[in-house]
Each structure stands twice: as structure tokens, then as C-alpha cells.
Design an enzyme around this catalytic site. Structure first.
Site, short mmCIF file in Angstrom:
data_model
loop_
_atom_site.label_atom_id
_atom_site.label_comp_id
_atom_site.label_asym_id
_atom_site.label_seq_id
_atom_site.Cartn_x
_atom_site.Cartn_y
_atom_site.Cartn_z
N GLY A 15 -39.72 26.57 -16.33
CA GLY A 15 -39.10 27.07 -17.56
C GLY A 15 -37.96 26.18 -18.00
N GLY A 17 -37.71 23.77 -20.39
CA GLY A 17 -37.67 23.16 -21.71
C GLY A 17 -36.51 23.59 -22.57
NE ARG A 18 -37.89 27.59 -25.30
CZ ARG A 18 -38.70 28.23 -26.12
NH1 ARG A 18 -38.38 29.44 -26.55
NH2 ARG A 18 -39.84 27.70 -26.50
CG ASP A 65 -49.91 29.49 -19.34
OD1 ASP A 65 -48.93 30.22 -19.06
OD2 ASP A 65 -50.84 29.86 -20.07
CB SER A 146 -32.06 39.41 -15.15
OG SER A 146 -31.59 40.27 -16.18
CE1 TYR A 158 -36.60 38.95 -18.19
CE2 TYR A 158 -34.75 40.45 -17.87
CZ TYR A 158 -35.25 39.17 -17.96
OH TYR A 158 -34.40 38.09 -17.80
CB THR A 160 -40.88 46.43 -13.21
OG1 THR A 160 -40.71 47.72 -13.78
CG2 THR A 160 -41.82 46.52 -12.02
CB ALA A 161 -40.71 41.22 -13.45
CE LYS A 162 -36.00 37.83 -14.78
NZ LYS A 162 -36.07 36.42 -14.37
#
Length: 260
Positions: A15, A17-18, A65, A146, A158, A160-162
């Protein structure tokens, strides 16, 4: 690697690129690392790599990807193929996918895709890196979490994933520490990235952007929205050879005192 830099180390930043990933890629390059930076958008990656090389740094772009299991592993495979090793892996890729993550109305795919991007992709690429780190007897994995890794308040997929990323951090740290590998999670609060685009959030929630930003500032004791570069010092410490040697399995916040 010297005490003050990452000379001779190969660092993979996903991730990149920015936003946070771009800032971290630049920071590692400035301290002497060879950086492999990945994302889906070639133009953004080329800009990051060109900027690093223009300052005498070493960097390579990998278009990948993270939603696809094999593609997600490619940045590490490229690092090993091109440079013979991977010393540091920064799992930074992540976003809340889908406009609707209301648990009563959202499509299953919105939550499932978000969990895939933010959590499963970190597992896939870590799994690719771990055997190489074990063989070297050295490795650093840094997961970018996060504020939503510790409490509620974000889209359900989000959050849940974090939260899952914290579990992955702790369990991996427990199981690979014997091999000279550390695993930590760095949690920012509000950071000026695409995820904290207040104009976009204003449109999404039907409120003035200024009001949303004011609310975001009020959530931290310093009343501050971080710039991506403000995360770099802690990231470098946690993944350093000596300073980070005895830091593992930790969830570290750099967030201006967010919701304390």
C-alpha cells in the site's frame, strides 16, 4: 545495518503508493534501505520510486493486487528474487470497501472484501516472508493498524479486520520469536490520507467537511490530525535491528491521544 540506519536491509512496504505507505517507503530509503513498494496503481508507485531514486535511494515498484492470494505475495517474492532477502515487511494496505457497511442493509461482500484487504492480505504476504526471515535468523514485521483496532467507531468490516490484525500480531509474535523475528502493530488515529478525506466524508454523511474535521480533532487530546510522516519515527524504531530487538507482540499508538 548500522545503529542509525537500515543499510543493507531490504524493506517491503505494501500500500505504498500514497499516504502512510508512501511516507514510510521514503523514510526507509532515507535511512539506507532498499525498498520494495507495492500497490495496485502503477503511476503512484512510479512517482514514489522516482522520488526515492532522485535522492540517491534504492527502490523497486511492484504492481500487485492485495485482494488476490498469489498476487499479494508477489512483493516479497520480488524482493527475494531481486535482492536475495527480505528483512522488514510493513503491512500497510487497507481501506473500508463498499459505500454501505450498515449491518442491517449492507451486502455481505462489502464486509468480506474489507476483511480480505485489511487482514487476510497481511497474513498471505507474512506467510511468504516468514520462511526467508527464519532462514536469516532475522526479521521485522510491522502491521499498520488503526484506532479501530482497539475499539468501535469505524465501518464494521474495517473494525473487524483491524481487531483481527491485533490478534495476528500477537499470535505471530508468540510463534516466531524464537527465530529472531519480531511482530508489532502500529495504530494511528486520524491521519491525512484518502481514508480521512473530509470532503468525501462530508458527502457520505451529509454534513459540512469542517464539522467532520472538528469532530475528528476533538477525539484526540492534542486536537491534531496527523500527517503520514509523523508515524515514521515509531515505525523505524519498531523495525530497527537494535532498538526494536526486544519489542514484539505490541500494539503501539501514535495518535495524539485519540479517545483516551
Amino acid at each position: 545495518m548500522t545503529e542509525s540506519g537500515f543499510d543493507g536491509r531490504v524493506v517491503v512496504v505494501t500500500g505504498g503508493g500514497r499516504g502512510i505507505g508512501r511516507a514510510l517507503a521514503r523514510a526507509y530509503a532515507e535511512t539506507g534501505a532498499t525498498v520494495v513498494v507495492s500497490a495496485r496503481t502503477k503511476d503512484e508507485l512510479d512517482e514514489v520510486v522516482d522520488g526515492i531514486r532522485s535522492k540517491g535511494g534504492r527502490a523497486l515498484a511492484v504492481v500487485a493486487d492485495a485482494m488476490e492470494r498469489e498476487a499479494a505475495r508477489e512483493p516479497v517474492r520480488t524482493a527475494v528474487r531481486e535482492f536475495g532477502r527480505v528483512d522488514v515487511l510493513v503491512n500497510n494496505v487497507g481501506a473500508a470497501l463498499g459505500a454501505d457497511q450498515n449491518p442491517f442493509t449492507c451486502a455481505d461482500a462489502a464486509v468480506e472484501d474489507t476483511v480480505t484487504l485489511c487482514l487476510l492480505s497481511a497474513w498471505w504476504i507474512s506467510r511468504e516472508a516468514l520462511p526467508h526471515m527464519r532462514e536469516q535468523g532475522y526479521g521485522r514485521i510491522l502491521n499498520i493498524g488503526s484506532g479501530a483496532a482497539k475499539m468501535s467507531g469505524a465501518p464494521i468490516g474495517y473494525t473487524t479486520a483491524k481487531h483481527g490484525l491485533v490478534g495476528l500480531t500477537k499470535e505471530l509474535a508468540a510463534q516466531v520469536g524464537w527465530a529472531g523475528i519480531t511482530v508489532n502493530c502500529l495504530c494511528p488515529g486520524w491521519v491525512r490520507t484518502g481514508l480521512a478525506d473530509f470532503d468525501r466524508l462530508a458527502e457520505q454523511y451529509g454534513m459540512p467537511a469542517e464539522e467532520i474535521e472538528a469532530r475528528a480533532r476533538a477525539e484526540s487530546v492534542q486536537g491534531h490530525i496527523l500527517e503520514p510522516e509523523e508515524l515514521c519515527a515509531m515505525a523505524l524504531l519498531l523495525t530497527s535491528e537494535h532498538g526494536g530487538r526486544r519489542i514484539t507482540g505490541q500494539v503501539v499508538s501514535v495518535d495524539g491521544g485519540w479517545k483516551i
